[in-house]
Structures are given as C-alpha cells and as structure tokens.
Design a protein around this motif. Structure first.
Motif, PDB file in Angstrom:
ATOM      1  N   LEU A 270      80.921  -6.598  23.493  1.00  0.00           N
ATOM      2  CA  LEU A 270      79.468  -6.462  23.585  1.00  0.00           C
ATOM      3  C   LEU A 270      78.797  -7.792  23.245  1.00  0.00           C
ATOM      4  N   LYS A 271      79.191  -8.830  23.961  1.00  0.00           N
ATOM      5  CA  LYS A 271      78.706 -10.176  23.660  1.00  0.00           C
ATOM      6  C   LYS A 271      77.228 -10.347  23.972  1.00  0.00           C
ATOM      7  N   ASP A 272      76.770  -9.769  25.082  1.00  0.00           N
ATOM      8  CA  ASP A 272      75.356  -9.892  25.439  1.00  0.00           C
ATOM      9  C   ASP A 272      74.475  -9.183  24.414  1.00  0.00           C
ATOM     10  N   GLU A 273      74.903  -7.998  24.004  1.00  0.00           N
ATOM     11  CA  GLU A 273      74.151  -7.240  23.010  1.00  0.00           C
ATOM     12  C   GLU A 273      74.126  -7.986  21.671  1.00  0.00           C
ATOM     13  N   TYR A 274      75.267  -8.564  21.327  1.00  0.00           N
ATOM     14  CA  TYR A 274      75.356  -9.336  20.083  1.00  0.00           C
ATOM     15  C   TYR A 274      74.407 -10.537  20.130  1.00  0.00           C
ATOM     16  N   SER A 275      74.429 -11.245  21.256  1.00  0.00           N
ATOM     17  CA  SER A 275      73.575 -12.430  21.405  1.00  0.00           C
ATOM     18  C   SER A 275      72.097 -12.063  21.315  1.00  0.00           C
ATOM     19  N   LEU A 276      71.702 -10.993  21.998  1.00  0.00           N
ATOM     20  CA  LEU A 276      70.315 -10.528  21.944  1.00  0.00           C
ATOM     21  C   LEU A 276      69.892 -10.240  20.515  1.00  0.00           C
ATOM     22  N   MET A 277      70.700  -9.474  19.797  1.00  0.00           N
ATOM     23  CA  MET A 277      70.337  -9.064  18.444  1.00  0.00           C
ATOM     24  C   MET A 277      70.339 -10.255  17.490  1.00  0.00           C
ATOM     25  N   LYS A 278      71.285 -11.166  17.672  1.00  0.00           N
ATOM     26  CA  LYS A 278      71.350 -12.353  16.814  1.00  0.00           C
ATOM     27  C   LYS A 278      70.099 -13.208  17.002  1.00  0.00           C
ATOM     28  N   LYS A 279      69.689 -13.397  18.246  1.00  0.00           N
ATOM     29  CA  LYS A 279      68.493 -14.205  18.510  1.00  0.00           C
ATOM     30  C   LYS A 279      67.249 -13.535  17.938  1.00  0.00           C
ATOM     31  N   TYR A 280      67.176 -12.216  18.033  1.00  0.00           N
ATOM     32  CA  TYR A 280      66.009 -11.534  17.471  1.00  0.00           C
ATOM     33  C   TYR A 280      66.008 -11.645  15.947  1.00  0.00           C
ATOM     34  N   ALA A 281      67.176 -11.471  15.332  1.00  0.00           N
ATOM     35  CA  ALA A 281      67.253 -11.569  13.873  1.00  0.00           C
ATOM     36  C   ALA A 281      66.829 -12.948  13.388  1.00  0.00           C
ATOM     37  N   GLU A 282      67.109 -13.962  14.185  1.00  0.00           N
ATOM     38  CA  GLU A 282      66.786 -15.339  13.803  1.00  0.00           C
ATOM     39  C   GLU A 282      65.391 -15.770  14.252  1.00  0.00           C
ATOM     40  N   SER A 283      64.715 -14.935  15.037  1.00  0.00           N
ATOM     41  CA  SER A 283      63.469 -15.360  15.680  1.00  0.00           C
ATOM     42  C   SER A 283      62.327 -15.618  14.702  1.00  0.00           C
ATOM     43  N   GLY A 284      62.457 -15.140  13.478  1.00  0.00           N
ATOM     44  CA  GLY A 284      61.432 -15.427  12.484  1.00  0.00           C
ATOM     45  C   GLY A 284      61.320 -16.912  12.175  1.00  0.00           C
ATOM     46  N   SER A 285      62.403 -17.655  12.416  1.00  0.00           N
ATOM     47  CA  SER A 285      62.397 -19.101  12.169  1.00  0.00           C
ATOM     48  C   SER A 285      61.978 -19.899  13.397  1.00  0.00           C
ATOM     49  N   TYR A 286      61.777 -19.200  14.529  1.00  0.00           N
ATOM     50  CA  TYR A 286      61.347 -19.896  15.742  1.00  0.00           C
ATOM     51  C   TYR A 286      59.877 -20.299  15.624  1.00  0.00           C
ATOM     52  N   ASN A 287      59.507 -21.352  16.378  1.00  0.00           N
ATOM     53  CA  ASN A 287      58.078 -21.620  16.486  1.00  0.00           C
ATOM     54  C   ASN A 287      57.431 -20.581  17.398  1.00  0.00           C
ATOM     55  N   HIS A 288      56.110 -20.548  17.412  1.00  0.00           N
ATOM     56  CA  HIS A 288      55.367 -19.497  18.107  1.00  0.00           C
ATOM     57  C   HIS A 288      55.749 -19.410  19.580  1.00  0.00           C
ATOM     58  N   LEU A 289      55.796 -20.538  20.253  1.00  0.00           N
ATOM     59  CA  LEU A 289      56.105 -20.552  21.683  1.00  0.00           C
ATOM     60  C   LEU A 289      57.512 -20.056  21.950  1.00  0.00           C
ATOM     61  N   LYS A 290      58.469 -20.466  21.124  1.00  0.00           N
ATOM     62  CA  LYS A 290      59.856 -20.052  21.331  1.00  0.00           C
ATOM     63  C   LYS A 290      60.008 -18.549  21.168  1.00  0.00           C
ATOM     64  N   ARG A 291      59.260 -17.936  20.212  1.00  0.00           N
ATOM     65  CA  ARG A 291      59.315 -16.478  20.044  1.00  0.00           C
ATOM     66  C   ARG A 291      58.783 -15.780  21.292  1.00  0.00           C
ATOM     67  N   ILE A 292      57.654 -16.252  21.811  1.00  0.00           N
ATOM     68  CA  ILE A 292      57.081 -15.631  23.010  1.00  0.00           C
ATOM     69  C   ILE A 292      58.046 -15.746  24.180  1.00  0.00           C
ATOM     70  N   LEU A 293      58.706 -16.903  24.320  1.00  0.00           N
ATOM     71  CA  LEU A 293      59.693 -17.085  25.387  1.00  0.00           C
ATOM     72  C   LEU A 293      60.869 -16.124  25.222  1.00  0.00           C
ATOM     73  N   PHE A 294      61.249 -15.876  23.965  1.00  0.00           N
ATOM     74  CA  PHE A 294      62.315 -14.896  23.710  1.00  0.00           C
ATOM     75  C   PHE A 294      61.888 -13.507  24.175  1.00  0.00           C
ATOM     76  N   TYR A 295      60.678 -13.088  23.796  1.00  0.00           N
ATOM     77  CA  TYR A 295      60.191 -11.770  24.211  1.00  0.00           C
ATOM     78  C   TYR A 295      60.165 -11.662  25.738  1.00  0.00           C
ATOM     79  N   CYS A 296      59.721 -12.720  26.388  1.00  0.00           N
ATOM     80  CA  CYS A 296      59.625 -12.707  27.855  1.00  0.00           C
ATOM     81  C   CYS A 296      60.998 -12.657  28.499  1.00  0.00           C
ATOM     82  N   ARG A 297      61.914 -13.468  28.019  1.00  0.00           N
ATOM     83  CA  ARG A 297      63.238 -13.540  28.633  1.00  0.00           C
ATOM     84  C   ARG A 297      63.973 -12.216  28.555  1.00  0.00           C
ATOM     85  N   TYR A 298      63.896 -11.558  27.383  1.00  0.00           N
ATOM     86  CA  TYR A 298      64.673 -10.339  27.172  1.00  0.00           C
ATOM     87  C   TYR A 298      63.848  -9.066  27.376  1.00  0.00           C
TER      88      TYR A 298
END
Length: 315
Positions: A270-298
């Motif tokens: 379940l590598k894709d699921e793991y990657s998605l969840m890992k990026k979300y867990a870490e997204s608090g440290s992203y800058n504002h634009l990077k978080r929005i790009l994450f929401y859009c991509r996934y």
C-alpha cells in the motif's frame, strides 16, 4: 453472535427506550456489554433491570475512576469485546430501528463473502435525527450534515463520514484496532475504524436510517447542518487558531496511524496510501502554497464550498 457495546454516563432519562429497542430487535443472537462512567443518576439500576428482563447476556462494567469521555469509554469497551465475531456500537440515548442488527448483518456477510476471516469490514449507515421528545427534525443525517455517503481515502483522512452508532465491524477489523483506540492522538473510535477499513479492508453503506438519533443539549457529539449559515458563521468566529488546532489534531491522528500501521501498509504493497498519509501528516510544516497544492493534487478536500475556502485560508 453480535456483541453490542454501550457507553453510559448519566443516561437514565433516555436509557430505557434505547434498551427496549435493542430488546425488540428482529435478530436476537446478541449480547450487550455496558460500561458506566461513574454515573450519578439511576443509569446502573436501569441497566440491571433490563438485564433481568432479557434472556441474552448483559455484562455491566463500572469505570472507577471514570474514563472522562465517550471516546475513552468506547476504547475500553473495544478491549472488552476481544474475541467477538461481530461488534456494534450503541449510544445511550438513541432508538434503534427493529431490524437494525438484522439488516446490518446481512450487508456485512455479503461484504465478507468467502474471505470472511481475512478482510476487515465496516458497515455503517444513515440515521434520522429526532429531538428530546422523539419528533423527527431531519430524515437523514447524511443530507443534514452534507458529508459524503462514501468517502475515498484522500477525503477520509481529512473528514470522517462515519456515524459511530450505526457501525458494525467484523473480527478482522476488531483485531486490527483493538489496542489502538485508546491512544490520545485518536480523535474518536469511529474515525479510527473508518481509517482502518479504508486502508486495509472495505466499507459498505446502508443508505437508510438505522436508528433515531436523539439530539439534545447533553449530546457529546451532535448532528449539525454544516451548510447552515449560522453554523458557518460560528465557525468563522471561532477563528483561525481553532481551525488550525483541529487540522493539526487530524494530522497527528494520521501520524499515529502510520506509526502504528505503516510497516504493515508497506508490507502489503500500500505504497500510494502510505505516501498520501505521510504527506498529510507532515503537511503542517508545509508553507501555505504547498499545502494547497497537496489538497489539489490528492483531492483531499472537505465537503462544501465554504469549508473548502476555510481549508484554503486556514488549513
């Protein structure tokens, strides 16, 4: 056999109705485990009277000291249910439709198919909302709350769509979450169950009300019209810090999930699921634009335009 778990705290005013609705189920092969969280009313006496009136097993446990919350009480009940074939969850003040267990169990067995012992399965459904006097105020919580009936993992990591009092889980799911529900990073037991089923198993939905959900001033969690202007204005007034705190709590929950189950996810491919969840867990440290790009991509968006806007501004 279906094990029903009921968390109780000062529920004497409404308990009799709920217990009677369990007693009157068309499916009778159930047992009930109740945990009372140091009630100061007549809750325990009501439950004892009920136990004496039925042939099914009723186990009464008392927390001392108290668990302090419905979440913690249900976490203890989940441990009590170890070894059960199927488990359902009951609030103390609802009223079950008489075919709730039967209808849910049929859906469960259809979902399990021939892989019964291996696949974690969650079945949940809708509720009708009633006031303290049992007058219907909303025929569907799905419609009232404007939350998706079905939720893919990108949406689920950010917004739970499962109402705990409608759930049935099988032994494979119970075994998977049994020692995790009491972690302080878990938002609620139903959210953990939904995530586990979403990652490792399957989720089925009954799109009809399975019970009357009683809405009153003492509910620990209430039914809300999330698109109602008053509700949205109140959320806006609560402000940025409250919203960010809620989002951080959500990220911490996903971080815990990876800590607990990440290795198993990778072993099962379940590598894709793991990657998605890992990026979300870490997204608090992203800058504002990077978080929005994450929401859009996934496509990890909350339901509703206004909630999406708040997510973009504050999330």
């Amino acid at each position: 056999m279906v094990t029903v778990l009921m968390a109780v705290y000062n529920g004497g005013e409404y308990l009799k109705k709920q217990l009677e609705s369990i007693k009157n189920q068309t499916y009778s092969e159930w047992r009930l485990i109740v945990r009372d969280d140091m009630s100061s009313d007549n809750s325990v006496e009501v439950i004892k009277e009920f136990a004496d009136s039925v042939s099914q097993e009723v186990i009464i446990k008392k927390n001392n000291p108290g668990s302090g919350s419905a979440k913690n009480n249900f976490a203890r009940l989940i441990k009590d249910a170890a070894g059960s074939e199927y488990v359902m969850f009951s609030d103390q003040d609802d009223i079950w439709k008489e075919d709730k267990i039967e209808k849910t169990l049929v859906k469960m067995k259809q979902a399990e198919g021939s892989a019964k012992s291996d696949v974690p399965v969650l079945v949940h459904g809708d509720v009708e909302v009633v006031d303290k006097d049992e007058n219907i105020t909303a025929e569907s919580m799905f419609k009232l709350s404007h939350i998706p009936v079905r939720q893919e993992l990108p949406g689920l990591i950010i917004q739970n769509n499962v109402t705990g009092c409608t759930m049935m889980i099988n032994a494979a799911l119970l075994n998977g979450i049994g020692d995790a529900a009491d972690d302080e990073r878990i938002i609620m037991h139903d959210y953990l169950i939904a995530l586990y089923a979403g990652v490792f198993g399957k989720t089925e939905v009954i799109e009809k009300p399975l019970l009357s959900y009683r809405q009153h001033g003492d509910n620990s969690v209430g039914a809300k019209d999330n698109n109602n202007s008053k509700y949205l204005i109140s959320r806006l007034k609560q402000g940025r810090e409250n919203y960010k705190e809620a989002m951080n709590t959500s990220r911490e929950q996903i971080g815990f999930f990876l800590e607990k189950y990440g290795e198993e996810m990778l072993k099962k491919g379940l590598k894709d699921e793991y990657s998605l969840m890992k990026k979300y867990a870490e997204s608090g440290s992203y800058n504002h634009l990077k978080r929005i790009l994450f929401y859009c991509r996934y496509k990890a968006w909350k339901k509703g335009l206004v909630r999406k806007i708040m997510q973009c501004i504050w999330g």
